[in-house]
Write an enzyme that holds these catalytic residues in place. Structure first.
Site, PDB file in Angstrom:
ATOM      1  N   ASP A  28       1.204 -12.121   6.178  1.00  0.00           N
ATOM      2  CA  ASP A  28       1.842 -11.247   5.183  1.00  0.00           C
ATOM      3  C   ASP A  28       3.171 -10.709   5.686  1.00  0.00           C
ATOM      4  O   ASP A  28       3.927 -10.107   4.921  1.00  0.00           O
ATOM      5  CB  ASP A  28       0.904 -10.083   4.802  1.00  0.00           C
ATOM      6  N   ASN A  29       3.454 -10.918   6.953  1.00  0.00           N
ATOM      7  CA  ASN A  29       4.732 -10.475   7.509  1.00  0.00           C
ATOM      8  C   ASN A  29       5.641 -11.665   7.792  1.00  0.00           C
ATOM      9  O   ASN A  29       6.503 -11.605   8.666  1.00  0.00           O
ATOM     10  CB  ASN A  29       4.511  -9.670   8.787  1.00  0.00           C
ATOM     11  N   ARG A  38      14.913  -0.856   1.543  1.00  0.00           N
ATOM     12  CA  ARG A  38      15.089  -2.155   2.196  1.00  0.00           C
ATOM     13  C   ARG A  38      15.604  -3.172   1.188  1.00  0.00           C
ATOM     14  O   ARG A  38      15.260  -3.118   0.013  1.00  0.00           O
ATOM     15  CB  ARG A  38      13.741  -2.583   2.755  1.00  0.00           C
ATOM     16  N   ASP A  76       9.481  -6.797   8.218  1.00  0.00           N
ATOM     17  CA  ASP A  76       8.481  -5.842   8.698  1.00  0.00           C
ATOM     18  C   ASP A  76       8.582  -5.567  10.191  1.00  0.00           C
ATOM     19  O   ASP A  76       7.834  -6.096  11.004  1.00  0.00           O
ATOM     20  CB  ASP A  76       7.064  -6.270   8.299  1.00  0.00           C
ATOM     21  N   GLY A  85       0.811  -1.213   0.000  1.00  0.00           N
ATOM     22  CA  GLY A  85       0.000   0.000   0.000  1.00  0.00           C
ATOM     23  C   GLY A  85       0.843   1.260   0.000  1.00  0.00           C
ATOM     24  O   GLY A  85       0.392   2.327  -0.442  1.00  0.00           O
ATOM     25  N   ARG A  86       2.053   1.118   0.534  1.00  0.00           N
ATOM     26  CA  ARG A  86       2.936   2.295   0.592  1.00  0.00           C
ATOM     27  C   ARG A  86       4.376   1.871   0.313  1.00  0.00           C
ATOM     28  O   ARG A  86       5.317   2.449   0.840  1.00  0.00           O
ATOM     29  CB  ARG A  86       2.857   2.935   1.964  1.00  0.00           C
TER      30      ARG A  86
HETATM   31  P1  AMP Z   1       2.113  -3.638   7.838  1.00  0.00           P
HETATM   32  O1  AMP Z   1       1.347  -3.633   9.105  1.00  0.00           O
HETATM   33  O2  AMP Z   1       3.148  -2.545   7.728  1.00  0.00           O
HETATM   34  O3  AMP Z   1       2.676  -4.978   7.486  1.00  0.00           O
HETATM   35  O4  AMP Z   1       1.058  -3.246   6.690  1.00  0.00           O
HETATM   36  C1  AMP Z   1      -0.124  -3.955   6.462  1.00  0.00           C
HETATM   37  C2  AMP Z   1      -0.775  -3.459   5.216  1.00  0.00           C
HETATM   38  O5  AMP Z   1      -1.174  -2.089   5.332  1.00  0.00           O
HETATM   39  C3  AMP Z   1       0.100  -3.497   3.974  1.00  0.00           C
HETATM   40  O6  AMP Z   1      -0.724  -3.823   2.901  1.00  0.00           O
HETATM   41  C4  AMP Z   1       0.623  -2.082   3.883  1.00  0.00           C
HETATM   42  O7  AMP Z   1       1.058  -1.756   2.579  1.00  0.00           O
HETATM   43  C5  AMP Z   1      -0.583  -1.285   4.324  1.00  0.00           C
HETATM   44  N1  AMP Z   1      -0.213   0.031   4.883  1.00  0.00           N
HETATM   45  C6  AMP Z   1       0.371   0.277   6.088  1.00  0.00           C
HETATM   46  N2  AMP Z   1       0.541   1.605   6.269  1.00  0.00           N
HETATM   47  C7  AMP Z   1       0.068   2.223   5.166  1.00  0.00           C
HETATM   48  C8  AMP Z   1      -0.055   3.607   4.741  1.00  0.00           C
HETATM   49  N3  AMP Z   1       0.378   4.611   5.495  1.00  0.00           N
HETATM   50  N4  AMP Z   1      -0.615   3.838   3.539  1.00  0.00           N
HETATM   51  C9  AMP Z   1      -1.046   2.842   2.757  1.00  0.00           C
HETATM   52  N5  AMP Z   1      -0.984   1.560   3.095  1.00  0.00           N
HETATM   53  C10 AMP Z   1      -0.425   1.226   4.287  1.00  0.00           C
HETATM   54 MG    MG Z   2       3.730  -5.954   6.336  1.00  0.00          MG
END
Ligand code: AMP
Ligand code: MG
Length: 487
Positions: free
Chosen positions: A254-255, A178, A264, A94-95
């Site tokens: 996913d992590n 990364r 992550d 997502g980012r």
């Molecule tokens: P994470 O908890 O970092 O593993 O992220 C879980 C999901 O949320 C992944 O699909 C990320 O890409 C998305 N995500 C986390 N933070 C953001 C953000 N600020 N904007 C868009 N997507 C995000």
């Molecule tokens: Mg993640």
């Protein structure tokens, strides 16, 4: 020679080319006022990248993804995942972006990936951005893990964007660069399986075999061998987290990588006081990802991987399930073997000692640590001194000195190897209070405390003069410590 210009860099687009169903071509947002906050020079050298170039405007453009070699094909990767047990069919970057793969001096490919590079079609409600504190935190903790010898993604750089990002308050934005042996996750297989296209799952499995487990290709059942290799890699990884007191904090599928690298770093933390129930993440209200649950969760996540692989394991579904279950049974055996060997090393036990001699000592020590809320990292390092006959530092850490002395007498009678202990028991880890202090300073523009802390944790086993305060536990008034998802 190290690459000194964009045109000299090859960012191959293997994943982008081979998995168009799982990749959306996308570009990073332009960073108008980039500031290189931290650069990993030794990793840059391993990737054949010149550090002066990386500091130049083209270099910083590369590190944040908005200036790339002409033939680069950056993509946002699709994946699914179980988050806190709930299935989300479409997560994805997502980012984040995969810029492409680069060849390491070891001859193998590495993914170069960005976090905080702008909103992608997977962004849902998020802004696609990241802030300085959590990105530097990932840099710090991943590099500490690497120095501890634990498989992990690496951090090449953090670049400040000069842009303020709305969180609870406005905070300075950043992009993390990364590096990983790949970003294929358990959730990538879940995504592929959910499309119903077994051919896609098969191609993804082939990709994982080629990149991570080439020996599996020679096995009678290569896909079962792949699964078994992931089980072994994750069992070993999580055992090693446990041995250093690491709590990942958000072990969603996913992590979890297929390669067995830690990935992550969000709400993670190293334990201060030994507490099997330790939870640091502010969102983990049920304690699903508590310290002691990590092996069980890893096994649960691997069962989700097995489900995704079933059609490849055997054409008869019942037989496929049986093969997967048998293979997954190995998780506990492998985990216990790595953990026990690691704990024996931490206590300096020599080869050949009987388990019925060593095991009660391990159990009794851990009970003493839990009861006395003893600092986990400090006690093991102090035991190295105790093995040399200098017991005072260890005695000062354990409230029940009588019980400790009785334990230590039996332990010392086995002749623990102090030098071997010092090679596995770190002096320096990214302690929570030190990380907070360094990241707060960095967010305010002072990078010096972070640089000092990085110096300490990237040489974790060598006691260095001048670094005394980095070796001791948190002050009494610190905590209870809470971490927040890496936002
Ligand atoms: P994470 O908890 O970092 O593993 O992220 C879980 C999901 O949320 C992944 O699909 C990320 O890409 C998305 N995500 C986390 N933070 C953001 C953000 N600020 N904007 C868009 N997507 C995000
Ligand atoms: Mg993640």
């Amino acid at each position: 020679m190290d690459a000194v210009s964009l045109s000299a860099i090859t960012l191959s687009g293997h994943f982008a080319r081979e998995f168009p169903e799982m990749a959306i071509a996308w570009r990073a947002v332009e960073v108008l006022e980039p500031e290189l906050l931290v650069l990993n020079e030794s990793l840059a050298a391993d990737l054949g990248l010149d550090t002066d170039f990386l500091g130049s405007s083209d270099g910083v453009g590369l590190l944040t993804g908005y200036r790339l070699p002409a033939d680069a094909t950056p993509v946002a990767q699709a994946y699914a995942g179980h988050q806190f047990g709930w299935y989300a069919p479409r997560l994805g970057d997502g980012r984040a972006l995969l810029l492409g793969e680069i060849t390491h001096t070891d001859g193998r490919l590495r993914d170069v990936h960005l976090k905080g590079s702008g909103r992608t079609p997977f962004g849902r409600g998020g802004d696609g951005l990241a802030i300085v504190g959590p990105m530097l935190r990932e840099y710090l903790v991943s590099e500490a893990m690497h120095a501890l010898g634990i498989p992990t993604t690496r951090s090449l750089a953090v670049v400040g964007t000069g842009r303020l990002v709305q969180r609870e308050t406005l905070l300075p934005g950043a992009v993390l660069t990364r590096v990983a042996v790949s970003h294929v996750r358990v959730g990538s297989f879940q995504y592929a399986a959910a499309t119903g296209d077994t051919g896609l799952v098969r191609r993804l499995a082939e990709y994982a075999i080629t990149r991570h487990y080439p020996a599996a290709a020679e096995a009678e059942n290569p896909y079962l061998a792949l699964f078994h290799a992931v089980v072994a890699a994750q069992a070993s990884l999580v055992a090693r987290w446990m041995l250093v007191g690491f709590v990942h904090g958000v072990m969603n599928t996913d992590n979890m990588t297929i390669s067995g690298e830690t990935i992550d770093y969000g709400p993670c933390a190293f334990m201060d006081a030994f507490d099997p129930a330790a939870v640091y993440s502010s969102v983990d209200e049920s304690g699903r990802y508590a310290y002691r649950n990590q092996p069980v969760v890893a096994e649960w996540n691997l069962a989700r991987l097995a489900e995704s692989l079933l059609p490849l394991l055997h054409e008869d579904q019942e037989k496929a399930v049986q093969l997967a279950v048998e293979s997954l049974d190995d998780f506990r055996r492998q985990y216990s073997a790595v953990w026990a060997a690691g704990m024996n090393a931490k206590l300096g036990f020599r080869q050949g000692l009987e388990e019925d001699v060593t095991w009660p000592l391990v159990e009794e020590l851990l009970a003493l640590l839990e009861e006395g809320r003893v600092d986990y990292t400090s006690i093991f390092r102090s035991l190295g001194k105790a093995a040399r006959g200098h017991s005072e530092p260890a005695r000062q850490l354990v409230p029940d000195v009588g019980a400790f002395d009785a334990w230590a007498e039996r332990w010392r009678a086995l002749g623990p190897d102090a030098d071997a202990m010092d090679r596995v028991n770190p002096v320096y880890i990214p302690r929570n209070h030190l990380a907070e202090e360094a990241l707060a300073a960095a967010t305010g523009g002072d990078l010096h405390p972070l640089s000092r802390l990085l110096d300490a944790v990237t040489r974790p086993f060598d006691e260095s003069p001048g670094f005394e305060r980095y070796a001791v536990g948190a002050p009494e008034d610190f905590g209870p410590y809470r971490t927040f998802c890496g936002t």
